[in-house]
Design a protein around this motif. Structure first.
Motif, PDB file in Angstrom:
ATOM      1  N   GLN A  54       0.851  -1.193   0.000  1.00  0.00           N
ATOM      2  CA  GLN A  54       0.000   0.000   0.000  1.00  0.00           C
ATOM      3  C   GLN A  54       0.882   1.237   0.000  1.00  0.00           C
ATOM      4  O   GLN A  54       1.751   1.387   0.859  1.00  0.00           O
ATOM      5  CB  GLN A  54      -0.936   0.011   1.205  1.00  0.00           C
ATOM      6  N   ASN A  57      -3.029   6.258   1.606  1.00  0.00           N
ATOM      7  CA  ASN A  57      -4.366   6.180   2.156  1.00  0.00           C
ATOM      8  C   ASN A  57      -4.771   7.612   2.486  1.00  0.00           C
ATOM      9  O   ASN A  57      -4.223   8.210   3.403  1.00  0.00           O
ATOM     10  CB  ASN A  57      -4.353   5.303   3.420  1.00  0.00           C
ATOM     11  N   LYS A  89      -7.371   4.426  -1.370  1.00  0.00           N
ATOM     12  CA  LYS A  89      -6.155   3.644  -1.139  1.00  0.00           C
ATOM     13  C   LYS A  89      -5.511   3.284  -2.466  1.00  0.00           C
ATOM     14  O   LYS A  89      -6.202   2.918  -3.415  1.00  0.00           O
ATOM     15  CB  LYS A  89      -6.472   2.356  -0.378  1.00  0.00           C
ATOM     16  N   GLN A  91      -2.908   0.601  -3.859  1.00  0.00           N
ATOM     17  CA  GLN A  91      -2.198  -0.640  -3.569  1.00  0.00           C
ATOM     18  C   GLN A  91      -1.587  -1.151  -4.862  1.00  0.00           C
ATOM     19  O   GLN A  91      -2.177  -1.025  -5.934  1.00  0.00           O
ATOM     20  CB  GLN A  91      -3.142  -1.687  -2.984  1.00  0.00           C
ATOM     21  N   LEU A 118       0.701  -5.279   2.929  1.00  0.00           N
ATOM     22  CA  LEU A 118      -0.590  -5.738   3.438  1.00  0.00           C
ATOM     23  C   LEU A 118      -0.797  -7.197   3.058  1.00  0.00           C
ATOM     24  O   LEU A 118      -0.440  -7.607   1.964  1.00  0.00           O
ATOM     25  CB  LEU A 118      -1.730  -4.965   2.775  1.00  0.00           C
ATOM     26  N   GLU A 119      -1.362  -7.966   3.964  1.00  0.00           N
ATOM     27  CA  GLU A 119      -1.736  -9.334   3.626  1.00  0.00           C
ATOM     28  C   GLU A 119      -3.156  -9.314   3.083  1.00  0.00           C
ATOM     29  O   GLU A 119      -4.045  -8.687   3.655  1.00  0.00           O
ATOM     30  CB  GLU A 119      -1.663 -10.222   4.869  1.00  0.00           C
TER      31      GLU A 119
END
Length: 120
Positions: A54, A57, A89, A91, A118-119
């Protein structure tokens, strides 16, 4: 007398150790466990479990700007812009392992210092 007690104690522990080794080996041949592992692997392939990075945000204007900047600097890398109220966001990437994501993060952080993994 002491030698006999020591020998008997040693033999007792040796027999207990052999028993625990044989008890553990019976679980590795279980067909149900192997079937469950296979189902888990196929589920992960279908649902894309893995990692993303990411970049941002926050506001929509800044998110769109960062996304286009990233696409210029890293062509061919998957980018995703999403809205989760109240923030946007950005990503990037789709990595199977955390190690792959860490390698990519090291390169990305040279230009986007606030990036994190991030998972998914």
């Amino acid at each position: 007398m002491k030698k006999n007690k020591a020998f008997l104690t040693f033999m007792l522990f040796a027999l207990m150790g052999l028993h625990s080794l044989s008890a553990q080996s019976s679980y590795t041949d279980n067909k149900n466990i192997n079937s469950l592992l296979q189902k888990k692997r196929s589920f992960n392939k279908k649902n894309g479990a893995g990692f993303r990075i990411q970049l941002y945000n926050g506001s929509e204007k800044r998110a769109r700007s960062l996304k286009s900047s990233f696409e210029r600097d890293f062509p061919g890398v998957f980018t995703k812009l999403t809205y989760e109220q109240p923030d946007w966001k950005v990503q990037v990437g789709s990595y199977k392992t955390k190690l792959d994501a860490d390698r990519a993060l090291n390169k990305i952080r040279e230009k986007f210092s606030g990036a994190f993994i991030l998972e998914i």
